[in-house]
Design a protein around this motif. Sequence first.
Motif, PDB file in Angstrom:
ATOM      1  N   GLU A 114       0.835  -1.201   0.000  1.00  0.00           N
ATOM      2  CA  GLU A 114       0.000   0.000   0.000  1.00  0.00           C
ATOM      3  C   GLU A 114       0.871   1.253   0.000  1.00  0.00           C
ATOM      4  O   GLU A 114       0.562   2.240  -0.677  1.00  0.00           O
ATOM      5  N   SER A 115       1.967   1.235   0.740  1.00  0.00           N
ATOM      6  CA  SER A 115       2.858   2.384   0.800  1.00  0.00           C
ATOM      7  C   SER A 115       3.485   2.664  -0.559  1.00  0.00           C
ATOM      8  O   SER A 115       3.618   3.826  -0.974  1.00  0.00           O
ATOM      9  N   LEU A 116       3.856   1.603  -1.273  1.00  0.00           N
ATOM     10  CA  LEU A 116       4.430   1.774  -2.601  1.00  0.00           C
ATOM     11  C   LEU A 116       3.407   2.368  -3.564  1.00  0.00           C
ATOM     12  O   LEU A 116       3.719   3.271  -4.358  1.00  0.00           O
ATOM     13  N   MET A 177      10.136   4.524  -4.710  1.00  0.00           N
ATOM     14  CA  MET A 177       9.487   3.315  -4.214  1.00  0.00           C
ATOM     15  C   MET A 177      10.541   2.290  -3.794  1.00  0.00           C
ATOM     16  O   MET A 177      10.411   1.626  -2.763  1.00  0.00           O
ATOM     17  N   GLY A 178      11.588   2.158  -4.604  1.00  0.00           N
ATOM     18  CA  GLY A 178      12.649   1.218  -4.283  1.00  0.00           C
ATOM     19  C   GLY A 178      13.395   1.596  -3.022  1.00  0.00           C
ATOM     20  O   GLY A 178      13.812   0.729  -2.249  1.00  0.00           O
ATOM     21  N   SER A 179      13.556   2.903  -2.798  1.00  0.00           N
ATOM     22  CA  SER A 179      14.224   3.361  -1.578  1.00  0.00           C
ATOM     23  C   SER A 179      13.423   2.974  -0.343  1.00  0.00           C
ATOM     24  O   SER A 179      13.981   2.515   0.668  1.00  0.00           O
ATOM     25  N   LEU A 180      12.104   3.148  -0.421  1.00  0.00           N
ATOM     26  CA  LEU A 180      11.239   2.746   0.694  1.00  0.00           C
ATOM     27  C   LEU A 180      11.320   1.242   0.925  1.00  0.00           C
ATOM     28  O   LEU A 180      11.414   0.775   2.065  1.00  0.00           O
ATOM     29  N   LEU A 181      11.308   0.491  -0.156  1.00  0.00           N
ATOM     30  CA  LEU A 181      11.374  -0.962  -0.059  1.00  0.00           C
ATOM     31  C   LEU A 181      12.704  -1.409   0.526  1.00  0.00           C
ATOM     32  O   LEU A 181      12.762  -2.322   1.354  1.00  0.00           O
ATOM     33  N   THR A 183      14.601   0.276   2.565  1.00  0.00           N
ATOM     34  CA  THR A 183      14.584   0.581   4.004  1.00  0.00           C
ATOM     35  C   THR A 183      13.782  -0.462   4.767  1.00  0.00           C
ATOM     36  O   THR A 183      14.174  -0.919   5.842  1.00  0.00           O
ATOM     37  N   HIS A 184      12.652  -0.862   4.201  1.00  0.00           N
ATOM     38  CA  HIS A 184      11.787  -1.858   4.834  1.00  0.00           C
ATOM     39  C   HIS A 184      12.502  -3.196   4.975  1.00  0.00           C
ATOM     40  O   HIS A 184      12.378  -3.881   5.989  1.00  0.00           O
ATOM     41  N   MET A 185      13.283  -3.555   3.930  1.00  0.00           N
ATOM     42  CA  MET A 185      13.957  -4.851   3.925  1.00  0.00           C
ATOM     43  C   MET A 185      15.291  -4.813   4.654  1.00  0.00           C
ATOM     44  O   MET A 185      15.798  -5.851   5.081  1.00  0.00           O
ATOM     45  N   GLY A 186      15.883  -3.619   4.730  1.00  0.00           N
ATOM     46  CA  GLY A 186      17.219  -3.527   5.290  1.00  0.00           C
ATOM     47  C   GLY A 186      18.265  -4.065   4.350  1.00  0.00           C
ATOM     48  O   GLY A 186      19.344  -4.487   4.767  1.00  0.00           O
ATOM     49  N   LEU A 187      17.965  -4.065   3.045  1.00  0.00           N
ATOM     50  CA  LEU A 187      18.879  -4.576   2.033  1.00  0.00           C
ATOM     51  C   LEU A 187      18.923  -3.609   0.857  1.00  0.00           C
ATOM     52  O   LEU A 187      17.973  -2.874   0.603  1.00  0.00           O
ATOM     53  N   SER A 188      20.034  -3.627   0.140  1.00  0.00           N
ATOM     54  CA  SER A 188      20.178  -2.786  -1.039  1.00  0.00           C
ATOM     55  C   SER A 188      19.519  -3.461  -2.243  1.00  0.00           C
ATOM     56  O   SER A 188      19.668  -4.668  -2.449  1.00  0.00           O
ATOM     57  N   ILE A 189      18.801  -2.677  -3.022  1.00  0.00           N
ATOM     58  CA  ILE A 189      18.116  -3.195  -4.205  1.00  0.00           C
ATOM     59  C   ILE A 189      18.765  -2.590  -5.442  1.00  0.00           C
ATOM     60  O   ILE A 189      18.908  -1.368  -5.540  1.00  0.00           O
ATOM     61  N   VAL A 190      19.164  -3.421  -6.388  1.00  0.00           N
ATOM     62  CA  VAL A 190      19.856  -2.946  -7.584  1.00  0.00           C
ATOM     63  C   VAL A 190      18.900  -2.166  -8.487  1.00  0.00           C
ATOM     64  O   VAL A 190      17.677  -2.336  -8.431  1.00  0.00           O
ATOM     65  N   GLU A 191      19.476  -1.326  -9.349  1.00  0.00           N
ATOM     66  CA  GLU A 191      18.660  -0.450 -10.184  1.00  0.00           C
ATOM     67  C   GLU A 191      17.864  -1.229 -11.224  1.00  0.00           C
ATOM     68  O   GLU A 191      16.841  -0.755 -11.712  1.00  0.00           O
ATOM     69  N   ASP A 192      18.334  -2.424 -11.587  1.00  0.00           N
ATOM     70  CA  ASP A 192      17.565  -3.233 -12.534  1.00  0.00           C
ATOM     71  C   ASP A 192      16.160  -3.499 -12.006  1.00  0.00           C
ATOM     72  O   ASP A 192      15.188  -3.519 -12.767  1.00  0.00           O
ATOM     73  N   GLU A 193      16.052  -3.713 -10.685  1.00  0.00           N
ATOM     74  CA  GLU A 193      14.741  -3.926 -10.078  1.00  0.00           C
ATOM     75  C   GLU A 193      13.883  -2.663 -10.190  1.00  0.00           C
ATOM     76  O   GLU A 193      12.685  -2.730 -10.451  1.00  0.00           O
TER      77      GLU A 193
END
Length: 254
Positions: A114-116, A177-181, A183-193
Amino acid sequence: LPLAVCRDLVSAIQLNIRGMSENSETVLGLYLAVISARIGLGHGIELDVGQQRSLIDHPVSDAARSICEGLSDSIGIDIGEEEIAGVTEYLLGIDALGLVDQRLDLFFDKTILESLLEIAAERLHPSLLDDAELRLGLSNHLGRLEVRLKYGLPVHNPLLAEVVERYPKIHEVAMAMGSLLSTHMGLSIVEDEMGFMTMYLLGALERSHQIPRKKALVVCPSGMATVWVLVARLQVEFPQLELVQVMSLEDLRA
């Protein structure tokens, strides 16, 4: 293939496997039928000693052994330790998928989804919050993302550069959206995602006819009759452009 025999065998054995579903049982029955046909043709699997030993020592191998013994009795074929280890590995794969499904329910709860969607609706268009297809697409993507992160699987988006170049504002929202995600996961998400999330947003905006389009002015230095051939070609090659006006070079200078 002895499909009916294998189907009945799987149904009769109570398997305490997390990922087992009606579809999984059907596929397992097909898997056992292929094993029986392969063994009947004299083709066995090969495992190194260490791999075979670790699989046979696993508690799931008891279920695999029961399955193989039942298959051996029903079909009349000899099933050795390597085949039992192979079935054990298959069952462990189903078990791992069941574990992932359980983690997904806890990890990607409705709150983060919902936040995304709220970010997308606020920064792009309110209709995105109620887009059922976007909601489903993002939900499924988050599930695949969890699996990739869990097992360290690489991801490559071949359209990333094109998406960033053509739709920078939408990609910027996807990055938020990816930045929020992240933070939620505590993991870095690559730009491809992020590129994939941009594409989901593009699809939703296209459905609601809200994709921001670049406007173009077509100027022809020669006769106006020939310019319409150019206009038709531009509309085919660059459908994202909005051709607002067509004029001659003289009219432009005037």
